[in-house]
Design a protein around this motif. Sequence first.
Motif, PDB file in Angstrom:
ATOM      1  N   PRO A  13       0.843  -1.204   0.000  1.00  0.00           N
ATOM      2  CA  PRO A  13       0.000   0.000   0.000  1.00  0.00           C
ATOM      3  C   PRO A  13       0.870   1.243   0.000  1.00  0.00           C
ATOM      4  CG  PRO A  13      -0.702  -1.567   1.680  1.00  0.00           C
ATOM      5  CD  PRO A  13       0.618  -2.048   1.180  1.00  0.00           C
ATOM      6  N   ILE A  14       0.504   2.216  -0.836  1.00  0.00           N
ATOM      7  CA  ILE A  14       1.369   3.372  -1.051  1.00  0.00           C
ATOM      8  C   ILE A  14       0.657   4.664  -0.646  1.00  0.00           C
ATOM      9  CG2 ILE A  14       2.344   4.826  -2.900  1.00  0.00           C
ATOM     10  CD1 ILE A  14       4.146   2.543  -2.219  1.00  0.00           C
ATOM     11  N   ALA A  15       1.422   5.608  -0.126  1.00  0.00           N
ATOM     12  CA  ALA A  15       0.981   6.990   0.043  1.00  0.00           C
ATOM     13  C   ALA A  15       2.011   7.860  -0.662  1.00  0.00           C
ATOM     14  CB  ALA A  15       0.879   7.351   1.521  1.00  0.00           C
ATOM     15  N   ASP A  16       1.616   9.062  -1.054  1.00  0.00           N
ATOM     16  CA  ASP A  16       2.523   9.867  -1.875  1.00  0.00           C
ATOM     17  C   ASP A  16       3.252  10.963  -1.102  1.00  0.00           C
ATOM     18  OD1 ASP A  16       0.520  11.687  -1.432  1.00  0.00           O
ATOM     19  OD2 ASP A  16      -0.111  11.856  -3.523  1.00  0.00           O
ATOM     20  N   GLY A  17       3.334  10.807   0.209  1.00  0.00           N
ATOM     21  CA  GLY A  17       4.048  11.804   0.999  1.00  0.00           C
ATOM     22  C   GLY A  17       3.137  12.670   1.836  1.00  0.00           C
ATOM     23  N   GLY A  18       1.827  12.522   1.697  1.00  0.00           N
ATOM     24  CA  GLY A  18       0.884  13.284   2.498  1.00  0.00           C
ATOM     25  C   GLY A  18       0.425  12.497   3.698  1.00  0.00           C
ATOM     26  N   GLU A  19      -0.802  12.781   4.124  1.00  0.00           N
ATOM     27  CA  GLU A  19      -1.351  12.075   5.275  1.00  0.00           C
ATOM     28  C   GLU A  19      -1.408  10.570   5.006  1.00  0.00           C
ATOM     29  OE1 GLU A  19      -4.829  14.962   6.704  1.00  0.00           O
ATOM     30  OE2 GLU A  19      -4.265  15.135   4.598  1.00  0.00           O
ATOM     31  N   GLY A  20      -1.074   9.787   6.009  1.00  0.00           N
ATOM     32  CA  GLY A  20      -1.076   8.341   5.869  1.00  0.00           C
ATOM     33  C   GLY A  20       0.250   7.754   5.445  1.00  0.00           C
ATOM     34  N   THR A  21       1.228   8.602   5.163  1.00  0.00           N
ATOM     35  CA  THR A  21       2.523   8.110   4.687  1.00  0.00           C
ATOM     36  C   THR A  21       3.238   7.269   5.733  1.00  0.00           C
ATOM     37  OG1 THR A  21       2.814   9.947   3.141  1.00  0.00           O
ATOM     38  CG2 THR A  21       4.797   8.804   3.844  1.00  0.00           C
ATOM     39  N   LEU A  22       3.193   7.709   6.987  1.00  0.00           N
ATOM     40  CA  LEU A  22       3.877   6.951   8.038  1.00  0.00           C
ATOM     41  C   LEU A  22       3.274   5.560   8.179  1.00  0.00           C
ATOM     42  CD1 LEU A  22       6.154   7.465  10.146  1.00  0.00           C
ATOM     43  CD2 LEU A  22       4.331   7.774  11.815  1.00  0.00           C
ATOM     44  N   GLU A  23       1.955   5.464   8.099  1.00  0.00           N
ATOM     45  CA  GLU A  23       1.284   4.172   8.192  1.00  0.00           C
ATOM     46  C   GLU A  23       1.703   3.275   7.038  1.00  0.00           C
ATOM     47  OE1 GLU A  23      -1.171   1.389  10.083  1.00  0.00           O
ATOM     48  OE2 GLU A  23      -0.533   3.382  10.764  1.00  0.00           O
ATOM     49  N   CYS A  24       1.799   3.855   5.845  1.00  0.00           N
ATOM     50  CA  CYS A  24       2.250   3.109   4.657  1.00  0.00           C
ATOM     51  C   CYS A  24       3.648   2.540   4.872  1.00  0.00           C
ATOM     52  CB  CYS A  24       2.228   4.036   3.439  1.00  0.00           C
ATOM     53  SG  CYS A  24       3.336   3.581   2.097  1.00  0.00           S
ATOM     54  N   ILE A  25       4.549   3.364   5.346  1.00  0.00           N
ATOM     55  CA  ILE A  25       5.934   2.930   5.550  1.00  0.00           C
ATOM     56  C   ILE A  25       6.014   1.879   6.647  1.00  0.00           C
ATOM     57  CG2 ILE A  25       8.206   3.709   6.353  1.00  0.00           C
ATOM     58  CD1 ILE A  25       7.576   6.386   4.897  1.00  0.00           C
ATOM     59  N   LYS A  26       5.242   2.079   7.707  1.00  0.00           N
ATOM     60  CA  LYS A  26       5.234   1.136   8.825  1.00  0.00           C
ATOM     61  C   LYS A  26       4.800  -0.255   8.369  1.00  0.00           C
ATOM     62  CE  LYS A  26       1.973   1.368  11.933  1.00  0.00           C
ATOM     63  NZ  LYS A  26       1.116   1.831  13.060  1.00  0.00           N
ATOM     64  N   ASN A  27       3.842  -0.292   7.441  1.00  0.00           N
ATOM     65  CA  ASN A  27       3.350  -1.573   6.940  1.00  0.00           C
ATOM     66  C   ASN A  27       4.274  -2.204   5.903  1.00  0.00           C
ATOM     67  OD1 ASN A  27       1.045  -1.411   8.520  1.00  0.00           O
ATOM     68  ND2 ASN A  27      -0.143  -0.374   6.943  1.00  0.00           N
ATOM     69  N   ALA A  28       5.123  -1.377   5.287  1.00  0.00           N
ATOM     70  CA  ALA A  28       5.939  -1.861   4.170  1.00  0.00           C
ATOM     71  C   ALA A  28       7.300  -2.391   4.589  1.00  0.00           C
ATOM     72  CB  ALA A  28       6.113  -0.741   3.138  1.00  0.00           C
ATOM     73  N   ILE A  29       7.885  -1.795   5.587  1.00  0.00           N
ATOM     74  CA  ILE A  29       9.256  -2.176   5.949  1.00  0.00           C
ATOM     75  C   ILE A  29       9.389  -2.318   7.463  1.00  0.00           C
ATOM     76  CG2 ILE A  29      10.287  -1.060   3.933  1.00  0.00           C
ATOM     77  CD1 ILE A  29      11.102   1.261   5.784  1.00  0.00           C
ATOM     78  N   ASP A  30      10.473  -2.906   7.860  1.00  0.00           N
ATOM     79  CA  ASP A  30      10.753  -3.097   9.280  1.00  0.00           C
ATOM     80  C   ASP A  30      11.232  -1.778   9.870  1.00  0.00           C
ATOM     81  OD1 ASP A  30      11.175  -4.298  11.729  1.00  0.00           O
ATOM     82  OD2 ASP A  30      13.237  -4.872  11.233  1.00  0.00           O
TER      83      ASP A  30
END
Length: 365
Positions: A41-58
């Motif tokens: 799941p991707i976000a483009d740098g706005g709201e929700g980006t931290l959640e995206c990164i948290k789900n994608a990588i360790d």
Amino acid sequence: MKKVLVAPDSFKGSLSASDFCDVFTSALKEVQPETDVSSLPIADGGEGTLECIKNAIDCKISYCVVQNSLYEEVEVPVAFIDGGRTAIIESALSNGLPLIKGRENPLITSTYGVGQMIGYAVDMGAKKIILTLGGSSTNDCGMGLLAALGACFYDKDGVAFVPTGGTLSNIKDFDLSMMYPRLIGASFEAMCDVKNPLCGEQGCSKIFAPQKGADEKMVQVLEEGCMHVAQMFKGMRDQDFSLCEGAGAAGGLGFAVLAGLMGKLKRGIDSVLEICKFSELAEDSDIIVTGEGSLDVQSLMGKAIGGIIKKSMGKPVYIFAGRVKENLSLPSNVKVFEISKGQELEYALIHAKENLKEAVKKAFK
């Protein structure tokens, strides 16, 4: 067995990026059960980006208590990657509009809490700070952020204060020297998807402040304040950072990153894809699937889909979009599937999951 990488943005108002991945995978397994599906799941740098990164990588998530843009305490997460050397901070978690819904006023809101988040990350040992800039409720040119890190701002009587959007013009002198010892060895990068300068007809006050509760009179006060800050920093830096693309992002937070922290601005989706190691995943895939609610020229330029196409390595890219707004010039490796064509918007939003499921089955049968 084919490998499919699913990397969508959210469908605003209907499907989150994670929802898209779940629906897509379920539908694809019905018609091609042997397919190997990876979700990002991707976000483009706005709201929700931290959640995206948290789900994608360790990454390690640590919490700190800071102030929101109206100086109320909020507990916010900060993500640490690379063994703690890099911190990722979603600014809107402290200065975002949803936190002060019904009380919006860019004359009095502050980025002080964002500075507190940076200070926490640096104190925890981070040497690279990556900020997201989207979704702000502020228009203080990031002066609150700098104040939280130790910068001092003085009025005509020599009294120190923390500037807000409405008091920027009251700054008669400032001193950044007490800020830098704390930041020794730290570098700063901000995810920025707007090109607006700090001041003028396309600046933050005139373009974005009305969305944050400003009327015409307030916009004029904010604009004068931004121009005042721009001139002060120009005199100190011997460079006019207010003219830089993105200086007006998040009510001038982009300006503070450039002129105060001496950092750089980077396109949000490029940062996200780099952090999430998208290129490695794409290289190991046969097909890349992405999507968003409304596909137009802007989608292909600076947003998630454009970044994904750019880094697709020429592999087939399938775009599932709720709406396709215009005829688009697409690379030969890209196919578009309009999942709610001919439907009224309200109906399409309610039935987004069903529409996506049927579109996936048709595309992969």
